[in-house]
Write an enzyme that holds these catalytic residues in place. Structure first.
Site, short mmCIF file in Angstrom:
data_model
loop_
_atom_site.label_atom_id
_atom_site.label_comp_id
_atom_site.label_asym_id
_atom_site.label_seq_id
_atom_site.Cartn_x
_atom_site.Cartn_y
_atom_site.Cartn_z
N ARG A 63 0.84 -1.20 0.00
CA ARG A 63 0.00 0.00 0.00
C ARG A 63 0.87 1.25 0.00
NH1 ARG A 63 -1.77 2.58 4.12
NH2 ARG A 63 -1.87 0.78 5.50
N TYR A 116 -14.73 16.03 -17.34
CA TYR A 116 -15.21 14.67 -17.12
C TYR A 116 -16.28 14.65 -16.01
CZ TYR A 116 -15.13 9.70 -16.17
OH TYR A 116 -15.49 8.40 -15.97
N ASP A 188 -5.98 17.58 -16.97
CA ASP A 188 -6.31 16.19 -17.26
C ASP A 188 -5.94 15.94 -18.72
OD1 ASP A 188 -7.60 13.83 -18.08
OD2 ASP A 188 -9.24 14.10 -16.65
N LYS A 213 -7.55 4.59 -20.04
CA LYS A 213 -7.83 4.98 -21.43
C LYS A 213 -6.59 4.73 -22.30
CE LYS A 213 -11.68 6.16 -19.48
NZ LYS A 213 -11.93 7.52 -19.03
C1 PLP Z 1 -12.30 8.15 -17.81
C2 PLP Z 1 -11.84 9.52 -17.47
C3 PLP Z 1 -11.57 9.89 -16.14
C4 PLP Z 1 -11.79 8.97 -14.97
O1 PLP Z 1 -10.93 7.88 -14.99
P1 PLP Z 1 -11.31 6.45 -14.34
O2 PLP Z 1 -10.11 5.63 -14.64
O3 PLP Z 1 -12.57 5.98 -14.99
O4 PLP Z 1 -11.51 6.70 -12.88
C5 PLP Z 1 -11.09 11.17 -15.92
N1 PLP Z 1 -10.90 12.04 -16.93
C6 PLP Z 1 -11.16 11.73 -18.21
C7 PLP Z 1 -10.94 12.75 -19.28
C8 PLP Z 1 -11.65 10.46 -18.53
O5 PLP Z 1 -11.91 10.15 -19.81
#
Ligand code: PLP
Length: 410
Positions: A63, A116, A188, A213
């Site tokens: 952890r 998001y 992001d 992603k």
């Molecule tokens: C999917 C996504 C998130 C969240 O990510 P998770 O892995 O689903 O928690 C945040 N920002 C963007 C732009 C995303 O496409």
């Protein structure tokens, strides 16, 4: 070193100890193995002090840190040209922890109104419970961003390429405003990936990723990362960012939102082909965007690679080597039109996520923007006829054929 093996005990002893043996070899594995261990062993008592005091490099408890997780962190920090990366069990865990690490009661955040859904909910519903105020603004309007900044603003938050209309953020303009007000720019970078854009180079202080992603790219991992770095413009001091990085890392351990060794191993595997995948995603997406733009049943196409996109100049400035694999388009006939097209696609599946090797579609009105009433959504450009495409790396001809035939049903 290590204890003498207990090969000679009774069956319960052998089952525990012989089955936990780590093989020794002077040669090393070509690729890192999966470090599926929750804890690490010490050879002698004083070694505990040596490791805790940093005199010897050693892992303690997964952890807190794990070798496979550290390898992913190093890889992503390097791709983003950051100082340090901290890995999390999801993109949301990375986003939430990186924000919490920077604010306390009385502080203020300025965030893009088009972000998001999970991030939006956290900023709208959760963080105010901790006494932190949030102002949502159109981050494409730098004057509006300036006007929203306050002396207590700690974070300016945006996405490199936003969902679902693929608007590209003016990173230099935003970082200049953030730093002038003593705030940090959080970006992001999920949709662009470091293969196309490295926001730290334009003044961002923290970059966030849903590793779920493009970084992974195979739709089989849920993970996230926060990358901290000074970039080339150096708006925030290295010492301040170091403090922030260690606070983000400590929150990962305190909240326990760390990734599993297996997911980390899969992500590392995915990353090795990231630039190659992004090249193909981008090549296919620009072709599909041009095809859709010329189609009589399509009323709008949102893709920053198109010369007709109002974000094309920003995309050319900030994206390097392609415009990404994400696009959206509006079909004639609203919900009925979108339903007909989506249900007629024979290769592209309906998937409420993105960035895998396969082409997939989603309907923002029914997923990410579901909670917003139609009239309001239409004003935002997210009507019922809007279809989002995550363009895959298949042969382009097959992708176009799928959309051509589906659109022909209208
Ligand atoms: C999917 C996504 C998130 C969240 O990510 P998770 O892995 O689903 O928690 C945040 N920002 C963007 C732009 C995303 O496409």
């Amino acid at each position: 070193m290590g204890k003498t093996e207990r090969k000679s005990g009774k069956i319960s002893t052998k089952a525990v100890h012989v089955a936990s043996k780590v093989p020794f070899s002077v040669t090393r594995p070509k690729v890192p193995p999966i470090f599926t261990t929750s804890v690490f062993t010490f050879d002698y008592l004083d070694q505990v002090d040596e490791v805790y005091e940093g005199k010897a490099k050693g892992y303690v408890y997964s952890r807190m840190s794990n070798p496979g997780v550290n390898l992913v962190e190093e890889a992503v920090a390097s791709l983003e040209n950051g100082e340090e990366a901290v890995a999390f069990s999801s993109g949301m865990a990375a986003i939430v922890s990186a924000i919490l690490a920077r604010v306390r009661a009385g502080d203020h955040i300025v965030a893009s109104s088009v972000i998001y859904g999970g991030t939006y909910s956290f900023l709208r519903d959760e963080i105010p419970l901790r006494g932190v105020n949030v102002t949502f603004v159109d981050t494409n309007d730098l004057a509006a961003v300036k006007a929203a900044m306050r002396p207590e603003t700690r974070i300016l938050y945006c996405e490199t390429i936003s969902n679902p209309l693929m608007e590209v953020a003016d990173l230099e303009g935003l970082s200049e405003i953030a730093h002038r007000h003593g705030a940090y720019l959080y970006v992001d970078n999920t949709f662009a990936s470091p293969a196309l854009c490295r926001p730290l180079e334009y003044g961002a202080d923290v970059v966030l990723h849903s590793g779920t992603k493009y970084l992974n790219g195979h739709s089989d991992v849920t993970m996230g990362l926060a990358i901290i770095g000074q970039g080339s413009t150096g708006g925030t001091s290295a010492a301040e960012l170091k403090t922030l990085a260690s606070r983000i890392r400590s929150l990962a351990s305190t909240y326990g939102s760390v990734p599993s060794p297996f997911d980390s191993w899969l992500l590392l595997r995915g990353i090795r082909t990231l630039p190659l995948r992004m090249e193909r995603h981008s090549e296919n997406a620009i072709k599909l965007a041009s095809f859709l733009e010329a189609h009589p049943s399509v009323t709008a196409v949102y893709y920053p690679g198109l010369e007709t996109s109002p974000y094309h100049h920003l995309a050319k400035k900030y994206l390097d080597g392609g415009f990404g694999g994400m696009l959206s388009f509006e079909v004639k006939g609203g919900l009925d039109g979108a339903r007909k097209v989506i249900d007629s696609l024979r290769m592209a599946e309906l998937v409420p996520s993105l960035a895998g090797v396969a082409t997939t579609v989603s309907h923002p009105g029914k997923t990410s923007h579901r909670s917003i009433p139609l009239a309001e959504r239409e004003k935002l450009g997210v009507g019922d006829g809007l279809i989002r495409v995550s363009v895959g790396i298949e042969d382009y001809e097959d992708i176009e054929k799928d959309f051509r035939e589906a659109l022909a049903t209208l």
